[in-house]
Design a protein around this motif. Sequence first.
Motif, PDB file in Angstrom:
ATOM      1  N   ALA A 281       0.832  -1.213   0.000  1.00  0.00           N
ATOM      2  CA  ALA A 281       0.000   0.000   0.000  1.00  0.00           C
ATOM      3  C   ALA A 281       0.861   1.255   0.000  1.00  0.00           C
ATOM      4  O   ALA A 281       0.555   2.240  -0.688  1.00  0.00           O
ATOM      5  CB  ALA A 281      -0.935  -0.009   1.204  1.00  0.00           C
ATOM      6  N   LEU A 282       1.952   1.228   0.756  1.00  0.00           N
ATOM      7  CA  LEU A 282       2.852   2.391   0.796  1.00  0.00           C
ATOM      8  C   LEU A 282       3.495   2.622  -0.568  1.00  0.00           C
ATOM      9  O   LEU A 282       3.651   3.770  -1.007  1.00  0.00           O
ATOM     10  CB  LEU A 282       3.920   2.183   1.870  1.00  0.00           C
ATOM     11  CG  LEU A 282       3.422   2.257   3.315  1.00  0.00           C
ATOM     12  CD1 LEU A 282       4.505   1.796   4.283  1.00  0.00           C
ATOM     13  CD2 LEU A 282       2.990   3.680   3.657  1.00  0.00           C
ATOM     14  N   LYS A 283       3.884   1.545  -1.248  1.00  0.00           N
ATOM     15  CA  LYS A 283       4.476   1.671  -2.582  1.00  0.00           C
ATOM     16  C   LYS A 283       3.455   2.209  -3.588  1.00  0.00           C
ATOM     17  O   LYS A 283       3.782   3.058  -4.429  1.00  0.00           O
ATOM     18  CB  LYS A 283       4.995   0.317  -3.051  1.00  0.00           C
ATOM     19  CG  LYS A 283       6.296  -0.115  -2.403  1.00  0.00           C
ATOM     20  CD  LYS A 283       7.468   0.694  -2.929  1.00  0.00           C
ATOM     21  CE  LYS A 283       8.780   0.172  -2.407  1.00  0.00           C
ATOM     22  NZ  LYS A 283       9.936   0.965  -2.875  1.00  0.00           N
TER      23      LYS A 283
ATOM     24  N   PHE B 263      -5.398  -5.427   8.417  1.00  0.00           N
ATOM     25  CA  PHE B 263      -4.839  -4.475   7.461  1.00  0.00           C
ATOM     26  C   PHE B 263      -5.501  -3.110   7.575  1.00  0.00           C
ATOM     27  O   PHE B 263      -4.827  -2.085   7.654  1.00  0.00           O
ATOM     28  CB  PHE B 263      -4.988  -5.012   6.034  1.00  0.00           C
ATOM     29  CG  PHE B 263      -4.733  -3.968   4.976  1.00  0.00           C
ATOM     30  CD1 PHE B 263      -3.443  -3.566   4.671  1.00  0.00           C
ATOM     31  CD2 PHE B 263      -5.788  -3.362   4.308  1.00  0.00           C
ATOM     32  CE1 PHE B 263      -3.201  -2.583   3.714  1.00  0.00           C
ATOM     33  CE2 PHE B 263      -5.563  -2.391   3.342  1.00  0.00           C
ATOM     34  CZ  PHE B 263      -4.272  -1.999   3.053  1.00  0.00           C
ATOM     35  N   PHE B 264      -6.831  -3.084   7.592  1.00  0.00           N
ATOM     36  CA  PHE B 264      -7.529  -1.798   7.673  1.00  0.00           C
ATOM     37  C   PHE B 264      -7.240  -1.096   8.999  1.00  0.00           C
ATOM     38  O   PHE B 264      -7.144   0.130   9.040  1.00  0.00           O
ATOM     39  CB  PHE B 264      -9.032  -2.000   7.470  1.00  0.00           C
ATOM     40  CG  PHE B 264      -9.429  -2.148   6.029  1.00  0.00           C
ATOM     41  CD1 PHE B 264      -9.510  -1.043   5.201  1.00  0.00           C
ATOM     42  CD2 PHE B 264      -9.698  -3.395   5.493  1.00  0.00           C
ATOM     43  CE1 PHE B 264      -9.860  -1.168   3.871  1.00  0.00           C
ATOM     44  CE2 PHE B 264     -10.056  -3.545   4.159  1.00  0.00           C
ATOM     45  CZ  PHE B 264     -10.135  -2.425   3.342  1.00  0.00           C
ATOM     46  N   ARG B 265      -7.077  -1.856  10.054  1.00  0.00           N
ATOM     47  CA  ARG B 265      -6.742  -1.247  11.347  1.00  0.00           C
ATOM     48  C   ARG B 265      -5.371  -0.587  11.301  1.00  0.00           C
ATOM     49  O   ARG B 265      -5.187   0.528  11.805  1.00  0.00           O
ATOM     50  CB  ARG B 265      -6.765  -2.316  12.446  1.00  0.00           C
ATOM     51  CG  ARG B 265      -6.371  -1.782  13.833  1.00  0.00           C
ATOM     52  CD  ARG B 265      -6.345  -2.889  14.863  1.00  0.00           C
ATOM     53  NE  ARG B 265      -5.405  -3.948  14.514  1.00  0.00           N
ATOM     54  CZ  ARG B 265      -4.095  -3.850  14.709  1.00  0.00           C
ATOM     55  NH1 ARG B 265      -3.568  -2.744  15.228  1.00  0.00           N
ATOM     56  NH2 ARG B 265      -3.302  -4.853  14.377  1.00  0.00           N
TER      57      ARG B 265
ATOM     58  N   GLU C 136      -3.628   4.376  10.010  1.00  0.00           N
ATOM     59  CA  GLU C 136      -2.687   5.237  10.729  1.00  0.00           C
ATOM     60  C   GLU C 136      -1.612   5.813   9.813  1.00  0.00           C
ATOM     61  O   GLU C 136      -0.812   6.640  10.242  1.00  0.00           O
ATOM     62  CB  GLU C 136      -2.027   4.431  11.850  1.00  0.00           C
ATOM     63  CG  GLU C 136      -3.012   3.834  12.851  1.00  0.00           C
ATOM     64  CD  GLU C 136      -2.344   2.870  13.808  1.00  0.00           C
ATOM     65  OE1 GLU C 136      -1.112   2.685  13.683  1.00  0.00           O
ATOM     66  OE2 GLU C 136      -3.036   2.307  14.674  1.00  0.00           O
ATOM     67  N   LEU C 137      -1.580   5.398   8.553  1.00  0.00           N
ATOM     68  CA  LEU C 137      -0.491   5.783   7.657  1.00  0.00           C
ATOM     69  C   LEU C 137      -0.729   7.103   6.939  1.00  0.00           C
ATOM     70  O   LEU C 137       0.184   7.639   6.324  1.00  0.00           O
ATOM     71  CB  LEU C 137      -0.273   4.680   6.608  1.00  0.00           C
ATOM     72  CG  LEU C 137       0.137   3.312   7.157  1.00  0.00           C
ATOM     73  CD1 LEU C 137       0.306   2.324   6.013  1.00  0.00           C
ATOM     74  CD2 LEU C 137       1.424   3.408   7.969  1.00  0.00           C
TER      75      LEU C 137
ATOM     76  N   ALA D  53      -3.698   8.412  -1.232  1.00  0.00           N
ATOM     77  CA  ALA D  53      -4.751   7.734  -1.977  1.00  0.00           C
ATOM     78  C   ALA D  53      -5.955   7.489  -1.072  1.00  0.00           C
ATOM     79  O   ALA D  53      -5.831   7.455   0.154  1.00  0.00           O
ATOM     80  CB  ALA D  53      -4.220   6.411  -2.518  1.00  0.00           C
ATOM     81  N   LYS D  54      -7.110   7.294  -1.699  1.00  0.00           N
ATOM     82  CA  LYS D  54      -8.309   6.970  -0.930  1.00  0.00           C
ATOM     83  C   LYS D  54      -8.316   5.479  -0.611  1.00  0.00           C
ATOM     84  O   LYS D  54      -8.360   4.636  -1.520  1.00  0.00           O
ATOM     85  CB  LYS D  54      -9.562   7.338  -1.719  1.00  0.00           C
ATOM     86  CG  LYS D  54      -9.759   8.843  -1.889  1.00  0.00           C
ATOM     87  CD  LYS D  54     -11.049   9.147  -2.648  1.00  0.00           C
ATOM     88  CE  LYS D  54     -11.230  10.653  -2.805  1.00  0.00           C
ATOM     89  NZ  LYS D  54     -12.465  10.989  -3.568  1.00  0.00           N
TER      90      LYS D  54
END
Length: 537
Positions: free
Chosen positions: A32-34, A57-59, A63-64, A68-69
Amino acid sequence: MSTPLYIFDTTLRDGTQGEGISLTAEDKVKIALKLDALGVHYIEGGNPGSNNKDIEFFRRVRELKLQAKLTAFGSTRRKNSTCEQDINLKHLIESGASAATLVGKTWDFHVHTALQTTLEENLAMIYESLAFVRNSGMEALFDAEHFFDGYKANPEYALSALAKAKAAGAAWIVLCDTNGGTLPGEISEIVSRVVTEIDAPIGIHTHNDCELAVANTLAAITAGARHIQGTINGYGERCGNANLCSILPTLQLKMGYSCVSDEQLKTLTTVARYVGEIANVHMPVNQPYVGNAAFAHKGGIHVSAIMKDSKTYEHISPELVGNKQRVLVSELAGQSNILSKVQEMGLDVNSEGMKSRDVIDKIKDLEHQGYQFEGADASLELLLREAYGGSVQVFTVDSFKIMVEKTAGEMITEAIVKISVAGEQVYTVAEGNGPVNALDNALRKALVQFYPGIRDIHLTDYKVRVLDEKDATAAKVRVLIESTDFNDTWNTVGVSSNVIEASWEALVDSIRYALLGMVKDETAPDYSRGTHGLVNH
């Protein structure tokens, strides 16, 4: 100004439905970060109502603070029920995602056969579910499942499903070629009609069952769609989804659309290979734009031309997508291939001399014996350095011996290596998990006292191929070894009818190549490590 498009990445959801792909919650966070750094507009993380992994994952990802949405995936409410009673919709809203994608039926055949409900109830499920999500404060997207098949079977009903999604306030209505069987001409015709009849933002989601997912996506964009769903490297169920690694550069570099920034596009190759590593899926070398062979040149005529101007055999500059040009050397190589490699290494070469032709003849002879230099650049580099006076003989091998002993419940392998290095003869003994590992340990043990940096070198892959199967256990084999020092990766090759000898040859080449970056010969230029490489024979 070019028309903006919106990129919706579903690698973490639809991509994981591909056979052999399984991502942990940690893997999904890293990817997701990439994806966020690449500049995609939506990242679909999974179905928070389906499993604990996606819930975690959603939890973690909320926090990041992604640009992106973050998007959660679910389906319309169950038939003959209410949204308030639907536990999956509840999990969707509680996920912390800012957007939600709801998949719903638009093919009357699926409504009757899969859902086993009425056409009217299905339309109510679409409208009520999207309105429920939208009223919760989330952006609602509608994935019109099997839309193209549904449209061809019953266009009025398929369009009525889209109209319900629009009435419910869907931010995007995404037309899905779920079975992947629609042709580009059909996509273009149907999307054109939808854009005319449904006054709402339209997206496209295609599958690759006819190897047309990329072509179908491009056809939909040309017809008026402005939202693109796909995955990195085309991962997905059955034959995969539309490959964003082909779609993004084609749209941006060839069709004049704006997807991500130019700098972000230059990270595409890195992102593709990173996702492939995390997913533990080998990338096809010939994958367009981002594959290792996408800008590789082998034929002598081709190489001669690209040395004059790369546009002769490259449709774009590889640097635009973060890739690079590669010149391969094999039995098909011409003098231009050799000159390009030698110049790349910074060696002095006289293009009019006989040296290059002699080297080509040697390479052709070695490849006839079974060597393969396309996949062993380090061995090739050592060979060329030796031919053009750019090699430094760091050590010589005097002898080696292997002993294998089978005891009760245990196999013990011991290797003895005798080498000459820095004017000294060094004799070492080491055990290992098999003969190749034992030889590797013994050779490192002999060299580490002179070159401590050898501790950072590790073998990461070892492949053996039998070249003459008809000779059974006496057949000649080719061994390819991949090594790394955490900054660079290189490959070496060895060939023999004895698998130990072939392995030793590739192993010694790997160490010699690694030492190129550690050794300085005062009587020669400082030949620090060049490209990924092959080694010496």
